[in-house]
Design an enzyme around this catalytic site. Sequence first.
Site, PDB file in Angstrom:
ATOM      1  CG  ASP A 167      52.309 108.870  21.614  1.00 56.50           C
ATOM      2  OD1 ASP A 167      52.339 109.640  22.731  1.00 56.50           O
ATOM      3  OD2 ASP A 167      52.820 109.169  20.594  1.00 56.50           O
TER       4      ASP A 167
ATOM      5  CG  ASP B 197      52.238 115.415  21.154  1.00 56.55           C
ATOM      6  OD1 ASP B 197      50.998 115.840  21.071  1.00 56.55           O
ATOM      7  OD2 ASP B 197      52.945 116.073  22.138  1.00 56.55           O
TER       8      ASP B 197
ATOM      9  CG  ASP C 186      55.572 108.765  17.655  1.00 59.10           C
ATOM     10  OD1 ASP C 186      55.138 108.861  18.629  1.00 59.10           O
ATOM     11  OD2 ASP C 186      56.169 109.960  17.199  1.00 59.10           O
TER      12      ASP C 186
HETATM   13 MG   LIG Z   1      54.530 110.366  20.140  1.00 61.20          MG
END
Ligand SMILES: [Mg+2]
Length: 290
Positions: A23, A25, A229
């Site tokens: 991922d 961001d 996340d």
């Molecule tokens: Mg993320």
Amino acid sequence: MLLATDTPGAPAAPNRQLLIFSDLDGTLLDHHDYSYTAAEPAIEELRVRAIPLILNTSKTLEETRTIRAQMGNNHPFIVENGGAVAVPEGYFEGKPCNADTPLEIHHFGLPYGELCDLLQELRAEHQWPFRGFRDFSVEELSRQTGLTPAQAKAAKARESSEPVKWAGEAAQLKLFESQLSDHGLKLVEGGRFHHVMGRTDKGRGLQWLLCRYRQFWPETEFVTVALGDGGNDVAMLEVAQIPVVITPSVPERAAITIENSANAHYPSAAGPTGWAQAIQQIINQECLAA
Ligand SMILES: [Mg+2]
């Protein structure tokens, strides 16, 4: 080296090969300043060891292409939460690739034009109170999101999902959602917008690419690592052999939980610092196992 390389005379293919899916961001990019400086030594280590780093993001192709070029990354990548996969031409034949190599795009779900046409039909017929990225001018989207006009333009260049701003009641939204479902689409809640997309996710993108790697290098045993996340990363982490749960750098957001936690890594630091910790640890483990 087994994969597309710009290093002539690289060593022969190993039998076991890590594939890193990440991922952006809040994971590889810092939540606050979007920087990946803290992860740079680990990115370099992956490059030196010829371990593919495959970006897997909710961003668009244009947005990801820019970041990937900055990183000097020449591997395939997955955009719009599994909406499309971009593969550099010749990559899966072992041809040398760089960030400028033309891309082949594989779509999951409806291509963007058809998706927007369908949304327009549904809205005209039922007076649904929403506006999507296609309805916004670059200036308007820039005002709505705080993106610069150039960034807004890249966010509007889409492959297979449409963020919409819903201006109606929650009950109406439920009806809209079930209509989308009748058309094989789903609605995913994001921070500012709801995203209309096909029945796909980041995990499906990972699996599709893994099949291509296996198909073209049948002698190699691929080991998938996924780092993320957010809620939209769970599907990707759950299909990976080695999931890495990155701690959110925003204290009010809880860390995600996953089903397959046996091999999971939970780096203590958030964002790209934790990313680098986990990558280093996994590389060390692989070296010991080799
Ligand atoms: Mg993320």
